[in-house]
Design an enzyme around this catalytic site. Structure first.
Site, PDB file in Angstrom:
ATOM      1  N   LYS A 155     -21.568 -15.286  11.889  1.00 14.36           N
ATOM      2  CA  LYS A 155     -22.101 -16.114  10.819  1.00 14.36           C
ATOM      3  C   LYS A 155     -21.662 -15.477   9.497  1.00 14.36           C
ATOM      4  O   LYS A 155     -21.965 -14.306   9.236  1.00 14.36           O
ATOM      5  CB  LYS A 155     -23.621 -16.162  10.891  1.00 14.36           C
ATOM      6  CG  LYS A 155     -24.180 -16.822  12.143  1.00 14.36           C
ATOM      7  CD  LYS A 155     -24.263 -18.314  11.974  1.00 14.36           C
ATOM      8  CE  LYS A 155     -25.026 -18.966  13.114  1.00 14.36           C
ATOM      9  NZ  LYS A 155     -25.135 -20.420  12.938  1.00 14.36           N
ATOM     10  N   ASP A 185     -18.510 -18.907  11.514  1.00 16.39           N
ATOM     11  CA  ASP A 185     -19.306 -20.099  11.168  1.00 16.39           C
ATOM     12  C   ASP A 185     -19.838 -19.917   9.757  1.00 16.39           C
ATOM     13  O   ASP A 185     -20.642 -19.029   9.495  1.00 16.39           O
ATOM     14  CB  ASP A 185     -20.453 -20.260  12.165  1.00 16.39           C
ATOM     15  CG  ASP A 185     -21.291 -21.505  11.906  1.00 16.39           C
ATOM     16  OD1 ASP A 185     -20.973 -22.260  10.963  1.00 16.39           O
ATOM     17  OD2 ASP A 185     -22.260 -21.730  12.651  1.00 16.39           O
ATOM     18  N   GLU A 211     -16.233 -22.785  11.757  1.00 18.92           N
ATOM     19  CA  GLU A 211     -17.154 -23.921  11.766  1.00 18.92           C
ATOM     20  C   GLU A 211     -17.602 -24.239  10.352  1.00 18.92           C
ATOM     21  O   GLU A 211     -17.958 -23.343   9.584  1.00 18.92           O
ATOM     22  CB  GLU A 211     -18.384 -23.605  12.624  1.00 18.92           C
ATOM     23  CG  GLU A 211     -18.123 -23.552  14.110  1.00 18.92           C
ATOM     24  CD  GLU A 211     -19.396 -23.269  14.898  1.00 18.92           C
ATOM     25  OE1 GLU A 211     -20.464 -23.838  14.553  1.00 18.92           O
ATOM     26  OE2 GLU A 211     -19.337 -22.465  15.846  1.00 18.92           O
ATOM     27  N   ASP A 236     -19.800 -29.018  12.896  1.00 19.85           N
ATOM     28  CA  ASP A 236     -21.125 -28.850  13.479  1.00 19.85           C
ATOM     29  C   ASP A 236     -22.091 -29.731  12.697  1.00 19.85           C
ATOM     30  O   ASP A 236     -22.383 -30.867  13.078  1.00 19.85           O
ATOM     31  CB  ASP A 236     -21.521 -27.377  13.436  1.00 19.85           C
ATOM     32  CG  ASP A 236     -22.925 -27.113  13.967  1.00 19.85           C
ATOM     33  OD1 ASP A 236     -23.626 -28.066  14.314  1.00 19.85           O
ATOM     34  OD2 ASP A 236     -23.324 -25.944  14.039  1.00 19.85           O
ATOM     35  N   LYS A 263     -24.347 -29.859  20.014  1.00 19.11           N
ATOM     36  CA  LYS A 263     -25.699 -29.374  20.277  1.00 19.11           C
ATOM     37  C   LYS A 263     -26.548 -30.579  20.658  1.00 19.11           C
ATOM     38  O   LYS A 263     -26.847 -31.417  19.805  1.00 19.11           O
ATOM     39  CB  LYS A 263     -26.271 -28.683  19.035  1.00 19.11           C
ATOM     40  CG  LYS A 263     -25.433 -27.493  18.580  1.00 19.11           C
ATOM     41  CD  LYS A 263     -25.958 -26.902  17.284  1.00 19.11           C
ATOM     42  CE  LYS A 263     -25.119 -25.696  16.861  1.00 19.11           C
ATOM     43  NZ  LYS A 263     -25.554 -25.122  15.571  1.00 19.11           N
TER      44      LYS A 263
END
Length: 344
Positions: A155, A185, A211, A236, A263
């Site tokens: 992240k 991400d 991402e 995402d 997701k």
């Protein structure tokens, strides 16, 4: 004959072992609603599912979430089916009910018959590095690499690009791309005007993908970025709220991502994510990720993921983050998630 269901709802509040940092903020708690389904047609059985919207992100993060969920559950109990077309705009509720009915039908948490559910194969997963200060992220990276992860996802977007590049260089000094796949991400943290320069610098480190480099909803800027980026771009947050099949196709045709990250709680339940995957004829790659569900949701996503027989590393480890998680026959061995029960 229409089955007669009884559906009960149980609110749950889970607590993170450590604060989970993203560019949108830090999570210390996670609220979910469990649904329990029973039917006279399946005496002695119960089906459990998890409805877990992400605050300020899920399209169905509603002020009266529980009230809406109760209304949908009452409709399912009355009709005996989940109307996936009617409830497209309630993905986390759809996911929970799809899971519960599947569990009730199967009578086991092995929701589909696959090598994963039989304990014969694990699902390769990425090692997730949460945002923190430089030292905290460095410690996480060492732990994941020492544990044997062949895919690491960081992240980024919170501590500054130079520090994040330093962390990525540390990995590359010890592990070339053929040994460890690197994903990042940004959760939309980059400003559009600076995004391409940052992607060029990140691409120098042989990354697999990034991402959501810029905030979702900026279609002109995102289309320009995906067309020239030296680093493959994965969507995402960009997928959230595009619930109909027509809307999904419009987005993919307009923005041309290299990958999409699916997701079920966010992107349409199992039925909605299946629609995204079936658009792979546009040469869009994909992988499946959990969204901070507890082990009930994580197991359901992993069981469904295994039906696709993909070898790409998936994002299925986050259910282990809570101090008060529910028991589930899941364990991580090296860099794979395994289902280990002989029966439920």
């Amino acid at each position: 004959m229409i089955p007669s269901y009884r559906i009960d709802i149980f609110p749950r509040l889970f607590h993170f072992k450590k604060p989970a940092g993203t560019s949108r903020g830090v999570y210390t708690e996670r609220r979910s609603w469990y649904v329990r389904v029973a039917s006279e047609a399946c005496p002695g059985r119960e089906g459990w599912g998890e409805c877990a919207p992400l605050p300020q992100l899920s399209v169905d993060d509603l002020p009266d979430y529980e009230g809406v969920l109760r209304g949908i559950c009452a409709e399912v109990a009355r009709t005996g089916q989940v109307d996936t077309e009617r409830w497209r705009e309630y993905p986390s509720m759809l996911f929970g009910l799809e899971t519960a009915l599947r569990h009730l039908e199967r009578g086991t948490y092995a929701l589909w018959d696959t090598p994963f559910s039989r304990g014969e194969e694990g699902i390769c997963i990425n090692g997730l590095i949460w945002m923190g200060d430089h030292d905290a992220m460095y410690r996480q990276i060492r732990e994941k690499l020492e544990a044997g992860f062949r895919c690491v996802k960081l992240k980024i977007g919170a501590i500054g690009l130079e520090e994040e590049l330093d962390l990525l260089r540390f990995i590359r000094r010890h592990f070339p791309a053929r040994e460890v796949e690197l994903r990042v991400d940004a959760n939309g943290a980059f400003a559009p005007a600076e995004a391409l320069d940052k992607l060029k610098r990140l691409a120098e480190l042989d990354l697999h993908s990034i991402e959501q480099p810029i905030r979702a909803g900026q279609w002109d800027e995102m289309a320009g970025l995906t067309s020239v980026s030296p680093l493959p771009v994965a969507f995402d947050e960009e997928l959230i709220g595009h619930c109909s099949l027509e809307a999904k196709r419009r987005l993919l045709d307009a923005l041309h991502p290299q990958y999409i990250v699916l997701k079920p709680s966010l992107h349409g339940g199992f039925s909605g994510c299946r629609e995204w995957i079936e658009e792979e004829k546009r040469n869009v790659g994909w992988w499946i990720t959990s969204a901070l569900e507890s082990n009930v949701g994580l197991n359901a996503i992993a069981q469904w993921c295994a039906t696709w027989q993909t070898r790409m590393p998936q994002g299925l480890g986050t259910g282990m983050l809570f101090t008060d998680n529910v028991p589930m026959p899941l364990e991580i061995r090296k860099d794979c998630l395994w289902y280990v029960a002989d029966g439920d």
